[in-house]
Motif scaffolding. Structure first.
Motif, short mmCIF file in Angstrom:
data_model
loop_
_atom_site.label_atom_id
_atom_site.label_comp_id
_atom_site.label_asym_id
_atom_site.label_seq_id
_atom_site.Cartn_x
_atom_site.Cartn_y
_atom_site.Cartn_z
N ARG A 84 37.50 -17.41 -36.60
CA ARG A 84 37.59 -17.54 -38.05
C ARG A 84 36.44 -18.40 -38.59
O ARG A 84 35.85 -18.08 -39.63
CB ARG A 84 38.93 -18.15 -38.43
CG ARG A 84 39.19 -18.21 -39.93
CD ARG A 84 40.52 -18.87 -40.25
NE ARG A 84 41.62 -18.16 -39.63
CZ ARG A 84 42.39 -18.67 -38.68
NH1 ARG A 84 42.15 -19.89 -38.22
NH2 ARG A 84 43.38 -17.97 -38.17
N ARG A 85 36.13 -19.48 -37.88
CA ARG A 85 35.05 -20.35 -38.33
C ARG A 85 33.70 -19.63 -38.27
O ARG A 85 32.86 -19.80 -39.16
CB ARG A 85 35.02 -21.61 -37.48
CG ARG A 85 34.06 -22.66 -38.01
CD ARG A 85 34.24 -24.00 -37.34
NE ARG A 85 33.98 -23.96 -35.92
CZ ARG A 85 34.91 -24.06 -34.98
NH1 ARG A 85 36.19 -24.20 -35.34
NH2 ARG A 85 34.61 -24.01 -33.71
N GLN B 212 33.22 -17.24 -41.12
CA GLN B 212 32.93 -17.90 -42.39
C GLN B 212 31.48 -18.37 -42.48
O GLN B 212 31.06 -18.85 -43.52
CB GLN B 212 33.88 -19.10 -42.58
CG GLN B 212 35.33 -18.70 -42.77
CD GLN B 212 36.26 -19.90 -42.82
OE1 GLN B 212 35.83 -21.03 -42.60
NE2 GLN B 212 37.54 -19.66 -43.10
N ASP B 213 30.74 -18.22 -41.40
CA ASP B 213 29.34 -18.64 -41.37
C ASP B 213 28.48 -17.50 -40.82
O ASP B 213 28.06 -17.52 -39.66
CB ASP B 213 29.18 -19.89 -40.51
CG ASP B 213 27.82 -20.56 -40.70
OD1 ASP B 213 26.96 -19.96 -41.39
OD2 ASP B 213 27.62 -21.65 -40.17
N ALA C 70 29.62 -21.45 -29.92
CA ALA C 70 30.79 -21.88 -30.69
C ALA C 70 31.99 -22.14 -29.79
O ALA C 70 32.72 -23.14 -29.96
CB ALA C 70 31.14 -20.83 -31.75
N GLU D 257 33.67 -25.83 -29.13
CA GLU D 257 35.08 -26.08 -29.41
C GLU D 257 35.78 -26.67 -28.20
O GLU D 257 36.56 -27.63 -28.31
CB GLU D 257 35.75 -24.77 -29.82
CG GLU D 257 37.26 -24.85 -30.02
CD GLU D 257 37.65 -25.67 -31.23
OE1 GLU D 257 38.81 -26.11 -31.29
OE2 GLU D 257 36.79 -25.86 -32.14
N ALA E 100 40.79 -19.81 -34.10
CA ALA E 100 40.09 -20.72 -35.00
C ALA E 100 38.58 -20.61 -34.86
O ALA E 100 37.84 -20.67 -35.86
CB ALA E 100 40.53 -22.16 -34.73
N VAL E 101 38.10 -20.40 -33.64
CA VAL E 101 36.66 -20.25 -33.42
C VAL E 101 36.14 -19.00 -34.09
O VAL E 101 35.11 -19.00 -34.78
CB VAL E 101 36.35 -20.22 -31.91
CG1 VAL E 101 34.86 -20.00 -31.67
CG2 VAL E 101 36.81 -21.51 -31.24
#
Length: 321
Positions: free
Chosen positions: A120-121, A124-125, A139, A143, A117-118
């Motif tokens: 992927r996030r 996206q940025d 990040a 998290e 998830a980290v």
């Protein structure tokens, strides 16, 4: 490989990928490993020049949260936690990060440190990912620490249920309360082992000068440090409440035992009177009062009943029965 904040395909060979990332200047390599063997990690250690002591820590695990600076890399240990509400257990994993010139190596132990998830996030940025390995370190830390607060909130809910059990009027429900409180305190202690030692590394990242970490990232790490402080305050509050709940439970047990002893003493006092009278009249002496009296037996029995009834009313009035 990530170039200008975007994921790209790089060379399959680690050393070639690292050389390509350093040549462009705006790229870095991120390698993720889960419980690697010594043979698997040897390739990474050789190509990235990782320090032998840090590699040993990454392979053996069971480390405290810490931050260590070596010549060619930065070694950070985090302990993510998971809380199983069904079994009321806190499980701590381990997450190690090697941060260096144009590379990040993450090593996970246990199931409490998912990085999908980290990643992927971050992908996206791209604006954040352009800051390179520092962005990854921030990040991941963010998290892990934010999840501490989630776990603390879950523990708070279960603690409220435990407090309701402590003050329950149903004695049967409170027989195992002390054991549950002690088990809960062990879970809080396991949680504290993950959060408390992390304060110093986060303070170094937020307020000190750490190699391979950009100076402009300090405000972000200060935010992580602030969240970590909140998590530690939650944990301290949970620990104090558990201690208070245990003290209240023991006090209630003492009060109930005193009540039981008063009731036993009251019934024993009422039983002592007829026992004494019957014992006197049970002695084998020829010359005793009222032995020849026709109404002697019913009068003595009535006297014993009257005394017992009087004692019962007195104990009842005083709250002993």
């Amino acid at each position: 490989m990530y170039r200008d904040g975007r994921r790209t395909e790089g060379p399959a060979d680690f050393s070639q990928a690292l050389a390509a990332a350093r040549a462009t200047g705006d790229s870095f390599v991120w390698i993720g490993m889960h419980e690697p063997s010594e043979e698997e990690f040897e390739h990474v250690r050789t190509d990235f020049g990782l320090h032998a002591l840090a590699v040993e820590d990454a392979l053996t695990a069971h480390q405290r949260p810490k931050l260590e600076v070596y010549d060619d890399s930065l070694f950070v240990v985090l302990k993510p936690v998971l809380y199983d509400d069904d079994t009321d257990t806190v499980t701590a994993g381990e997450l190690m990060l090697f941060i260096g010139d144009s590379f990040v190596v993450t090593v996970r132990h246990g199931e409490g440190a998912p990085l999908t998830a980290v990643r992927r996030r971050l992908e996206q940025d791209p604006e954040v990912l352009r800051h390179g390995p520092t962005a990854v370190l921030y990040a991941v830390s963010d998290e892990v620490v934010d999840h501490y607060i989630v776990v603390a909130a879950d523990l708070q809910v279960d603690l409220e249920e435990l407090e309701a059990e402590v003050f329950s009027p149903n004695v049967a429900e409170t027989k195992r309360t002390a054991g549950r409180i002690y088990a809960f305190k062990r879970q809080v202690l396991e949680f504290r082992r993950a959060t408390n030692p992390l304060v110093q590394p986060m303070d170094r990242l937020a307020f000190g000068s750490v190699p391979f970490v950009h100076e402009h990232a300090k405000p972000f790490f200060r935010d992580v440090a602030d969240h970590l402080t909140r998590a530690n305050e939650y944990i301290d509050g949970l620990d104090r409440l558990l201690s208070d709940a245990l003290s209240a439970h023991l006090a209630q047990m003492g009060v109930r035992q005193n009540d039981d002893m008063r009731k036993i003493s009251a019934w024993a006092a009422m039983a002592a009177v007829p026992t004494m009278v019957a014992g006197i009249y049970g002695m084998n002496f020829e010359h005793m009062p009222e032995l020849g009296w026709t109404w002697g037996y019913p009068v003595v029995a009535a006297l014993m009943a009257a005394v017992c009834l009087g004692l019962h009313r007195m104990f009842k009035r005083r709250g002993w029965l």
